[in-house]
Design a protein around this motif. Structure first.
Motif, short mmCIF file in Angstrom:
data_model
loop_
_atom_site.label_atom_id
_atom_site.label_comp_id
_atom_site.label_asym_id
_atom_site.label_seq_id
_atom_site.Cartn_x
_atom_site.Cartn_y
_atom_site.Cartn_z
N ALA A 176 3.51 10.43 -6.69
CA ALA A 176 2.10 10.09 -6.57
C ALA A 176 1.67 10.04 -5.10
N GLU A 177 0.52 10.62 -4.83
CA GLU A 177 -0.08 10.53 -3.49
C GLU A 177 -1.23 9.54 -3.54
N GLU B 45 -6.14 3.79 3.34
CA GLU B 45 -5.82 2.37 3.16
C GLU B 45 -4.73 2.19 2.09
N THR B 46 -4.88 2.89 0.99
CA THR B 46 -3.89 2.80 -0.09
C THR B 46 -2.56 3.40 0.35
N ALA B 47 -2.61 4.49 1.08
CA ALA B 47 -1.37 5.12 1.56
C ALA B 47 -0.58 4.16 2.45
N TRP B 48 -1.27 3.49 3.37
CA TRP B 48 -0.59 2.50 4.21
C TRP B 48 0.02 1.40 3.36
N GLN B 49 -0.75 0.89 2.40
CA GLN B 49 -0.28 -0.20 1.56
C GLN B 49 0.98 0.22 0.80
N TRP B 50 0.97 1.40 0.19
CA TRP B 50 2.12 1.86 -0.57
C TRP B 50 3.34 2.04 0.33
N LEU B 51 3.12 2.56 1.54
CA LEU B 51 4.25 2.73 2.46
C LEU B 51 4.85 1.38 2.83
N LEU B 52 3.99 0.43 3.17
CA LEU B 52 4.47 -0.88 3.59
C LEU B 52 5.16 -1.63 2.45
N GLU B 53 4.76 -1.35 1.22
CA GLU B 53 5.39 -1.96 0.03
C GLU B 53 6.65 -1.21 -0.39
N LEU C 121 -4.83 3.77 14.46
CA LEU C 121 -4.13 4.66 13.54
C LEU C 121 -4.36 4.32 12.08
N ARG C 122 -4.81 3.12 11.78
CA ARG C 122 -4.96 2.70 10.39
C ARG C 122 -6.01 3.49 9.62
N GLY C 123 -6.96 4.10 10.30
CA GLY C 123 -7.96 4.92 9.62
C GLY C 123 -7.47 6.32 9.30
N LEU C 124 -6.29 6.67 9.82
CA LEU C 124 -5.69 7.97 9.54
C LEU C 124 -4.77 7.86 8.34
#
Length: 119
Positions: free
Chosen positions: A2-3, A8-16, A43-46
């Motif tokens: 899943a992508e 914002e969601t991508a960062w959250q999933w990576l950190l989790e 960088l968080r907006g990327l």
């Protein structure tokens, strides 16, 4: 795999290190680079896109990098030393820590990404 639908969601999933996503495959060194990049407000907006031993930051997210991301700096996560590159400009430098690598990425962001609207 899943992508995430947005940065914002991508960062959250990576950190989790969320199962079923790219985040589940992060080893500790890669995770340290992701955490350092997430700590940098510019960088968080990327869209974070870990792939093939690198952490790439995309303007608009997946599924694939386009020509517009060729000038975006990325970190090779096999360090230390951590290497920072772009497709267009090649090797930009090496650093001893993930935080220094992120600082080098920020220094080499293209002007349109450094703009106030991209924080």
């Amino acid at each position: 795999m899943a992508e995430a639908p947005d940065a914002e969601t991508a960062w959250q999933w990576l950190l989790e290190r969320r199962p079923g996503t790219r985040g589940q495959y992060l080893d500790d060194e890669w995770f340290a680079v992701v955490a350092a990049a997430h700590a940098e407000p510019r960088l968080r907006g990327l869209y974070p896109f870990p792939t093939h031993g690198t952490l790439k930051l995309l303007r608009d997210g997946p599924p694939f990098e386009g020509e517009e991301d060729r000038d975006m700096p990325y970190v090779i996560c096999s360090g230390p030393p951590h290497q920072v590159h772009t497709i267009d400009h090649g090797h930009l430098g090496e650093t001893a820590t993930p935080e220094e690598a992120v600082a080098l990425v920020v220094t080499h962001l293209p002007p349109d990404v450094r703009s106030p609207g991209r924080t």
